[in-house]
Structures are given as structure tokens and as C-alpha cells.
Design an enzyme around this catalytic site. Structure first.
Site, PDB file in Angstrom:
ATOM      1  N   PRO A 156      -0.420   4.326  15.050  1.00 25.35           N
ATOM      2  CA  PRO A 156      -0.670   5.759  14.861  1.00 25.35           C
ATOM      3  C   PRO A 156      -2.024   6.173  15.432  1.00 25.35           C
ATOM      4  N   ASP A 184      -2.690  -7.939  -4.960  1.00 27.38           N
ATOM      5  CA  ASP A 184      -3.736  -7.955  -3.937  1.00 27.38           C
ATOM      6  C   ASP A 184      -3.195  -8.841  -2.823  1.00 27.38           C
ATOM      7  N   GLY A 216       0.826  -1.209   0.000  1.00 24.15           N
ATOM      8  CA  GLY A 216       0.000   0.000   0.000  1.00 24.15           C
ATOM      9  C   GLY A 216       0.860   1.259   0.000  1.00 24.15           C
ATOM     10  N   SER A 245     -22.018  -7.668   6.763  1.00 28.01           N
ATOM     11  CA  SER A 245     -22.166  -9.040   6.261  1.00 28.01           C
ATOM     12  C   SER A 245     -20.870  -9.797   6.551  1.00 28.01           C
ATOM     13  N   GLY A 298      -0.982   7.727   0.972  1.00 24.85           N
ATOM     14  CA  GLY A 298      -1.053   8.004   2.411  1.00 24.85           C
ATOM     15  C   GLY A 298       0.225   7.770   3.193  1.00 24.85           C
ATOM     16  N   TYR A 358      -6.342   0.995  18.767  1.00 24.35           N
ATOM     17  CA  TYR A 358      -7.457   0.131  19.180  1.00 24.35           C
ATOM     18  C   TYR A 358      -7.147  -1.350  18.944  1.00 24.35           C
ATOM     19  N   ARG A 367      -4.416 -10.164  -0.432  1.00 27.15           N
ATOM     20  CA  ARG A 367      -5.291 -11.242   0.039  1.00 27.15           C
ATOM     21  C   ARG A 367      -5.037 -12.556  -0.691  1.00 27.15           C
ATOM     22  N   LYS A 418      -6.304  -5.908  13.429  1.00 30.79           N
ATOM     23  CA  LYS A 418      -5.079  -5.256  13.939  1.00 30.79           C
ATOM     24  C   LYS A 418      -4.593  -5.934  15.220  1.00 30.79           C
ATOM     25  N   GLY A 420       1.610   3.210  -2.349  1.00 30.58           N
ATOM     26  CA  GLY A 420       1.280   4.219  -3.364  1.00 30.58           C
ATOM     27  C   GLY A 420       0.539   5.415  -2.799  1.00 30.58           C
TER      28      GLY A 420
HETATM   29  C1  HXC Z   1     -20.482  -1.551   5.375  1.00 28.28           C
HETATM   30  C2  HXC Z   1     -19.188  -2.239   3.581  1.00 28.28           C
HETATM   31  C3  HXC Z   1     -18.686  -0.919   3.419  1.00 28.28           C
HETATM   32  C4  HXC Z   1     -19.126   0.089   4.330  1.00 28.28           C
HETATM   33  C5  HXC Z   1     -17.809  -2.172   1.892  1.00 28.28           C
HETATM   34  N1  HXC Z   1     -18.620  -2.965   2.614  1.00 28.28           N
HETATM   35  N2  HXC Z   1     -17.817  -0.932   2.373  1.00 28.28           N
HETATM   36  N3  HXC Z   1     -20.070  -2.548   4.539  1.00 28.28           N
HETATM   37  N4  HXC Z   1     -20.016  -0.282   5.282  1.00 28.28           N
HETATM   38  N5  HXC Z   1     -18.687   1.329   4.247  1.00 28.28           N
HETATM   39  C6  HXC Z   1     -18.894  -4.383   2.379  1.00 28.28           C
HETATM   40  C7  HXC Z   1     -19.485  -4.621   1.016  1.00 28.28           C
HETATM   41  O1  HXC Z   1     -20.869  -4.406   1.025  1.00 28.28           O
HETATM   42  C8  HXC Z   1     -19.128  -6.077   0.756  1.00 28.28           C
HETATM   43  O2  HXC Z   1     -19.990  -6.963   1.422  1.00 28.28           O
HETATM   44  C9  HXC Z   1     -17.771  -6.205   1.451  1.00 28.28           C
HETATM   45  O3  HXC Z   1     -17.676  -5.130   2.376  1.00 28.28           O
HETATM   46  C10 HXC Z   1     -16.610  -6.093   0.486  1.00 28.28           C
HETATM   47  O4  HXC Z   1     -16.750  -4.894  -0.259  1.00 28.28           O
HETATM   48  P1  HXC Z   1     -16.029  -4.679  -1.648  1.00 28.28           P
HETATM   49  O5  HXC Z   1     -16.213  -3.256  -2.044  1.00 28.28           O
HETATM   50  O6  HXC Z   1     -16.433  -5.749  -2.584  1.00 28.28           O
HETATM   51  O7  HXC Z   1     -14.550  -5.010  -1.215  1.00 28.28           O
HETATM   52  P2  HXC Z   1     -13.195  -4.495  -1.728  1.00 28.28           P
HETATM   53  O8  HXC Z   1     -13.239  -3.917  -3.096  1.00 28.28           O
HETATM   54  O9  HXC Z   1     -12.276  -5.593  -1.483  1.00 28.28           O
HETATM   55  O10 HXC Z   1     -12.890  -3.236  -0.741  1.00 28.28           O
HETATM   56  C11 HXC Z   1     -12.303  -3.378   0.467  1.00 28.28           C
HETATM   57  C12 HXC Z   1     -12.785  -2.247   1.370  1.00 28.28           C
HETATM   58  C13 HXC Z   1     -12.454  -0.857   0.767  1.00 28.28           C
HETATM   59  C14 HXC Z   1     -12.138  -2.395   2.738  1.00 28.28           C
HETATM   60  C15 HXC Z   1     -14.264  -2.387   1.510  1.00 28.28           C
HETATM   61  O11 HXC Z   1     -12.903   0.176   1.615  1.00 28.28           O
HETATM   62  C16 HXC Z   1     -11.000  -0.638   0.488  1.00 28.28           C
HETATM   63  O12 HXC Z   1     -10.439  -1.237  -0.417  1.00 28.28           O
HETATM   64  N6  HXC Z   1     -10.313   0.217   1.242  1.00 28.28           N
HETATM   65  C17 HXC Z   1      -8.845   0.484   1.073  1.00 28.28           C
HETATM   66  C18 HXC Z   1      -8.462   1.800   1.637  1.00 28.28           C
HETATM   67  C19 HXC Z   1      -8.808   1.951   3.099  1.00 28.28           C
HETATM   68  O13 HXC Z   1      -9.859   1.495   3.574  1.00 28.28           O
HETATM   69  N7  HXC Z   1      -7.933   2.653   3.849  1.00 28.28           N
HETATM   70  C20 HXC Z   1      -8.235   3.000   5.224  1.00 28.28           C
HETATM   71  C21 HXC Z   1      -7.092   2.647   6.099  1.00 28.28           C
HETATM   72  S1  HXC Z   1      -7.137   3.735   7.471  1.00 28.28           S
HETATM   73  P3  HXC Z   1     -21.256  -7.656   0.647  1.00 28.28           P
HETATM   74  O14 HXC Z   1     -21.805  -8.609   1.651  1.00 28.28           O
HETATM   75  O15 HXC Z   1     -22.198  -6.538   0.322  1.00 28.28           O
HETATM   76  O16 HXC Z   1     -20.703  -8.355  -0.573  1.00 28.28           O
HETATM   77  C22 HXC Z   1      -7.159   2.880   8.911  1.00 28.28           C
HETATM   78  C23 HXC Z   1      -7.099   3.841  10.091  1.00 28.28           C
HETATM   79  C24 HXC Z   1      -7.678   3.462  11.360  1.00 28.28           C
HETATM   80  O17 HXC Z   1      -7.194   1.690   8.971  1.00 28.28           O
HETATM   81  C25 HXC Z   1      -7.643   4.535  12.464  1.00 28.28           C
HETATM   82  C26 HXC Z   1      -8.169   5.907  12.102  1.00 28.28           C
HETATM   83  C27 HXC Z   1      -8.024   6.953  13.161  1.00 28.28           C
HETATM   84  P1  NAP Z   2      -4.525   4.350   2.593  1.00 31.92           P
HETATM   85  O1  NAP Z   2      -3.958   5.540   1.927  1.00 31.92           O
HETATM   86  O2  NAP Z   2      -5.844   3.829   2.180  1.00 31.92           O
HETATM   87  O3  NAP Z   2      -3.477   3.165   2.450  1.00 31.92           O
HETATM   88  C1  NAP Z   2      -3.875   1.861   2.282  1.00 31.92           C
HETATM   89  C2  NAP Z   2      -3.156   1.309   1.092  1.00 31.92           C
HETATM   90  O4  NAP Z   2      -3.377  -0.089   1.089  1.00 31.92           O
HETATM   91  C3  NAP Z   2      -3.631   1.851  -0.246  1.00 31.92           C
HETATM   92  O5  NAP Z   2      -2.515   2.281  -0.991  1.00 31.92           O
HETATM   93  C4  NAP Z   2      -4.282   0.657  -0.930  1.00 31.92           C
HETATM   94  O6  NAP Z   2      -4.031   0.667  -2.334  1.00 31.92           O
HETATM   95  C5  NAP Z   2      -3.593  -0.507  -0.242  1.00 31.92           C
HETATM   96  N1  NAP Z   2      -4.427  -1.705  -0.232  1.00 31.92           N
HETATM   97  C6  NAP Z   2      -5.716  -1.794   0.213  1.00 31.92           C
HETATM   98  N2  NAP Z   2      -6.172  -3.036  -0.012  1.00 31.92           N
HETATM   99  C7  NAP Z   2      -5.154  -3.730  -0.578  1.00 31.92           C
HETATM  100  C8  NAP Z   2      -5.016  -5.062  -1.039  1.00 31.92           C
HETATM  101  N3  NAP Z   2      -6.025  -5.935  -0.949  1.00 31.92           N
HETATM  102  N4  NAP Z   2      -3.829  -5.448  -1.553  1.00 31.92           N
HETATM  103  C9  NAP Z   2      -2.806  -4.565  -1.655  1.00 31.92           C
HETATM  104  N5  NAP Z   2      -2.872  -3.298  -1.243  1.00 31.92           N
HETATM  105  C10 NAP Z   2      -4.046  -2.885  -0.711  1.00 31.92           C
HETATM  106  O7  NAP Z   2      -4.608   4.547   4.199  1.00 31.92           O
HETATM  107  P2  NAP Z   2      -3.634   5.228   5.254  1.00 31.92           P
HETATM  108  O8  NAP Z   2      -4.466   6.139   6.050  1.00 31.92           O
HETATM  109  O9  NAP Z   2      -2.388   5.720   4.625  1.00 31.92           O
HETATM  110  O10 NAP Z   2      -3.300   3.976   6.175  1.00 31.92           O
HETATM  111  C11 NAP Z   2      -2.076   3.271   6.107  1.00 31.92           C
HETATM  112  C12 NAP Z   2      -1.913   2.355   7.306  1.00 31.92           C
HETATM  113  O11 NAP Z   2      -1.957   3.106   8.521  1.00 31.92           O
HETATM  114  C13 NAP Z   2      -3.011   1.308   7.438  1.00 31.92           C
HETATM  115  O12 NAP Z   2      -2.460   0.112   7.931  1.00 31.92           O
HETATM  116  C14 NAP Z   2      -3.936   1.915   8.461  1.00 31.92           C
HETATM  117  O13 NAP Z   2      -4.727   0.958   9.135  1.00 31.92           O
HETATM  118  C15 NAP Z   2      -2.922   2.552   9.392  1.00 31.92           C
HETATM  119  N6  NAP Z   2      -3.477   3.626  10.207  1.00 31.92           N
HETATM  120  C16 NAP Z   2      -3.804   4.802   9.641  1.00 31.92           C
HETATM  121  C17 NAP Z   2      -4.292   5.822  10.441  1.00 31.92           C
HETATM  122  C18 NAP Z   2      -4.621   7.151   9.859  1.00 31.92           C
HETATM  123  O14 NAP Z   2      -5.132   8.003  10.599  1.00 31.92           O
HETATM  124  N7  NAP Z   2      -4.351   7.409   8.588  1.00 31.92           N
HETATM  125  C19 NAP Z   2      -4.459   5.604  11.811  1.00 31.92           C
HETATM  126  C20 NAP Z   2      -4.125   4.372  12.354  1.00 31.92           C
HETATM  127  C21 NAP Z   2      -3.622   3.391  11.542  1.00 31.92           C
HETATM  128  P3  NAP Z   2      -5.050  -0.026  -3.370  1.00 31.92           P
HETATM  129  O15 NAP Z   2      -6.426   0.409  -2.958  1.00 31.92           O
HETATM  130  O16 NAP Z   2      -4.595   0.496  -4.695  1.00 31.92           O
HETATM  131  O17 NAP Z   2      -4.845  -1.499  -3.258  1.00 31.92           O
END
Ligand code: HXC
Ligand code: NAP
Length: 282
Positions: free
Chosen positions: A189, A66, A16, A106, A20, A148, A68, A163, A18
Site C-alpha cells: 500500500p 504477541d 493486527g 538502539s 486500521g 519501500y 513475536r 518488509k 483489531g
Molecule cells: C525511536 C523508538 C521509538 C521511536 C520506540 N522506540 N519508539 N525509538 N523512535 N519513535 C524504541 C524504544 O526506545 C525501545 O528501545 C524499542 O524501540 C522498543 O520499544 P517498546 O515501546 O518497548 O516496544 P513495543 O512496546 O514492543 O512497541 C513496538 C513499537 C510500537 C513498534 C515501538 O510503536 C508499536 O507497538 N507499534 C504498533 C503500531 C504501529 O506501529 N503501526 C504502524 C504500522 S504503519 P530501547 O533501547 O529504548 O529499549 C506502517 C506503514 C508504513 O508500517 C508506510 C506508511 C506510508
Molecule cells: P495499525 O492500525 O497499527 O495495525 C497494526 C496492528 O498490528 C495493530 O492492530 C496492532 O495491535 C498489531 N500489532 C502490533 N504489534 C503486534 C504484535 N507484536 N503482535 C500482534 N499484533 C501486533 O496500522 P495500519 O496502518 O493499519 O497498518 C497495517 C499494515 O499495513 C501494516 O503491515 C503496515 O506496515 C502496512 N502498511 C500501512 C500503510 C498505511 O499507510 N497505513 C502503508 C503501507 C503499509 P496491538 O498493538 O494491539 O498489538
């Protein structure tokens, strides 16, 4: 803050990387002399990041993956081993997360987050770890968790469970694989707002404002702060750090933990009453 060649000659693979936090860690590692390997699902995002690294004079390459899928993970690691001749640092940073009442989720929603965060981290660590052990190469794994991971949190339950699992992995392998010269460390973080957090976690500005208000320092984290910490932890100078999780959150989680911390909201008038009442002789 560091000697300019702190990470000279090292190769860092950042999942990831690319976007953040992962991108900013890569940039800092590159400025300190490392070559950067990034992976993720979106090719355009990865290509753009690599061109930004190159503009900054950093050697970098990307591979679509990916995390996964264990086959893609293994193929990605082999690609970078071929390209750079070795990997020294693995940063498990890729994540998926969103806020939702748990009863609305789900099984597939749980699978999506656990698949990226927990299984993805395990597949990367296992494949590269085996290759390190086989060739006798030393390495360091840095996992990005959250605070958390140990407190738990409502409304982000798949992420909290995943986590917590990653943290257990760090603490377990820190002991088991130390004999191979492989260190494990983690960063927890607090809020570091990124495009992804704004889209998935703070979709209404009120959530971000309340989270930042919870931070005793009253501000979110800066990317240079987390990137510098990440550089120290993987450097040879941190060789005795193993199994540690370092929190960088401005004191946020401790504020939630301390029973009387909410007294910060009291007015001067209320403090005056407390002062007088508590000193009153019966
Ligand atoms: C409820 C949701 C949902 C939402 C997706 N789903 N988004 N359910 N609320 N907002 C459900 C879908 O309905 C589906 O279930 C299943 O999750 C999979 O969704 P897909 O879109 O098919 O999955 P996918 O394309 O693999 O996407 C994965 C993802 C997506 C997690 C859902 O958000 C993603 O790729 N995110 C990457 C970037 C990211 O999230 N970064 C944040 C990191 S920050 P069904 O049953 O309908 O098929 C972080 C910080 C923490 O972790 C601390 C902050 C202070
Ligand atoms: P982000 O920009 O969404 O970074 C997540 C990266 O993971 C994206 O580049 C995404 O790229 C990649 N990714 C997601 N699903 C993937 C998959 N299946 N295979 C390969 N790559 C995948 O989020 P961020 O805020 O920088 O967070 C980075 C890390 O910090 C995460 O572990 C997050 O939980 C942690 N964190 C962040 C915060 C915060 O406040 N930002 C706080 C606590 C912890 P693609 O979608 O292109 O795959």
C-alpha cells in the site's frame, strides 16, 4: 464489486485485525461471507473489533497474541483451528513502525520492529503452513508489505529491512509450497492514513501532507479500495496469482522513480522557454 458470497465458508485469520487496514480487510471478508479470526496484543481493542463485526452480522472471534513469540503464535492458531474447524486464509498484517534518524536507534528499537514484522510473519506462516501441509488443507497467505520493501527508505530503516524480508518470504514460499496448494501474495500500500500512521509516522501533519502531495492522484488511499483488493487476492478466482505483490499507491513510488517526474512543478512560462530553447536552430 463482488458476488456477495465470494468468500462464503472461508475462515480468515488476520494479525493486527483489531485496527486500521487489518480491521477493514476483516470487515470486507466478513461481508463476503468469511468468518473472521483476529489477534493482537490489546484485548480491549480486539473485543471492541469483534463486537463491531458481530453488529454487522459477521461471525468473528479474537485471541490475544504477541506475534513475536512463537509459542503464543502456535497457541493462537490452535485456538482458531478448534473454534472454526480450519483456517483458509492468513493475512500477515500486524506491524510496528516509527520515523527516526537511524543513528538514533538502539539495537532494541530494531529488534522491536523486525520482531513484529519479519519474525511475526515467519512464525505465523511457518506454524500454520506446517499444519496445512500435515492435514493436506489448501490455503492462501496474504502479506501486507510497503513499496519501500524494494526501494528502501531512509528514516524507517527497521521497517524497510523487515518488509524486504517479508517480500522475499512471499516470493520464496510461493514457489516452494505451491505443490501443497498454498499460495502466497502480497499487497504494497501507499499512504492509507490510520490512527497508527498519524501517531508513529506522520506525528507532524506536514509529513502526511508531503506524502499525499507525492501521490500523482493527489489523495490518500481509501480503506474500501485496499479491502477489495485483499478480497480478490485471497478468493478462489485469483487462484493463478502466486508470488505477486500488487501495489496500490496512486502511482506514488513510480513518481519518485522517474527521473523527470519533478517537471510537474514547472510553470507554463518555463514550459514556453523550454519549448522555444529546444527548437532553436544553432
Ligand atoms: C525511536 C523508538 C521509538 C521511536 C520506540 N522506540 N519508539 N525509538 N523512535 N519513535 C524504541 C524504544 O526506545 C525501545 O528501545 C524499542 O524501540 C522498543 O520499544 P517498546 O515501546 O518497548 O516496544 P513495543 O512496546 O514492543 O512497541 C513496538 C513499537 C510500537 C513498534 C515501538 O510503536 C508499536 O507497538 N507499534 C504498533 C503500531 C504501529 O506501529 N503501526 C504502524 C504500522 S504503519 P530501547 O533501547 O529504548 O529499549 C506502517 C506503514 C508504513 O508500517 C508506510 C506508511 C506510508
Ligand atoms: P495499525 O492500525 O497499527 O495495525 C497494526 C496492528 O498490528 C495493530 O492492530 C496492532 O495491535 C498489531 N500489532 C502490533 N504489534 C503486534 C504484535 N507484536 N503482535 C500482534 N499484533 C501486533 O496500522 P495500519 O496502518 O493499519 O497498518 C497495517 C499494515 O499495513 C501494516 O503491515 C503496515 O506496515 C502496512 N502498511 C500501512 C500503510 C498505511 O499507510 N497505513 C502503508 C503501507 C503499509 P496491538 O498493538 O494491539 O498489538
Amino acid at each position: 464489486m463482488f458476488e456477495r458470497d465470494l468468500l462464503k465458508g472461508k475462515v480468515a485469520l488476520i494479525t493486527g485485525g483489531g485496527t486500521g487496514i487489518g480491521f477493514n480487510i476483516g470487515k470486507r471478508y466478513g461481508e463476503l461471507g468469511a468468518s473472521i479470526a483476529i489477534c493482537g496484543r490489546r484485548e480491549n481493542v480486539l473485543a471492541e473489533a469483534v463486537s463491531r463485526f458481530s453488529e454487522a452480522g459477521i461471525t468473528a472471534d479474537y485471541h490475544r497474541c504477541d506475534v513475536r513469540d512463537p509459542a503464543q503464535v502456535s497457541e493462537t492458531i490452535d485456538h482458531f483451528l478448534d473454534k472454526f474447524g480450519g483456517i483458509d486464509i492468513l493475512v500477515n498484517n500486524a506491524a510496528g513502525n516509527f520515523v527516526s534518524p537511524t543513528e538514533r536507534l538502539s539495537p532494541h528499537a530494531f529488534d522491536a520492529v523486525l520482531g513484529i514484522v519479519l519474525h511475526g510473519t515467519i512464525y505465523m506462516t511457518l506454524d500454520l503452513g506446517k499444519k496445512w501441509i500435515k492435514t493436506g488443507r489448501h490455503g492462501v497467505v496474504l502479506d501486507i508489505v510497503t513499496t519501500y520493501a524494494w526501494t528502501g527508505s531512509g528514516y524507517v530503516v527497521p521497517s524497510a529491512a523487515a518488509k524486504a524480508g517479508v517480500l522475499a518470504l512471499v516470493r520464496s514460499l510461493a514457489v516452494e509450497w505451491a505443490k501443497y496448494g498454498i499460495r502466497h501474495v502480497a499487497i504494497a500500500p501507499g499512504p492509507f492514513p490510520t490512527e497508527a500512521t498519524r501517531k508513529n509516522l506522520f506525528p507532524i501533519p506536514q509529513i502526511e501532507e508531503r506524502i499525499v502531495q507525492r501521490v500523482p492522484l493527489k489523495r490518500p488511499g481509501r480503506m474500501d479500495e485496499i479491502a477489495d483488493l485483499a478480497a480478490y487476492l485471497v478468493s478462489d478466482q485469483a487462484e493463478y496469482m502466486n508470488g505477486s505483490v500488487v501495489t496500490i499507491d496512486g502511482g506514488e513510488w513510480l513518481k519518485g522513480a522517474g527521473q523527470f517526474n519533478h517537471l510537474e512543478d514547472l510553470t507554463e512560462e518555463q514550459w514556453k522557454i523550454i519549448y522555444e530553447t529546444s527548437r532553436k536552430k544553432d
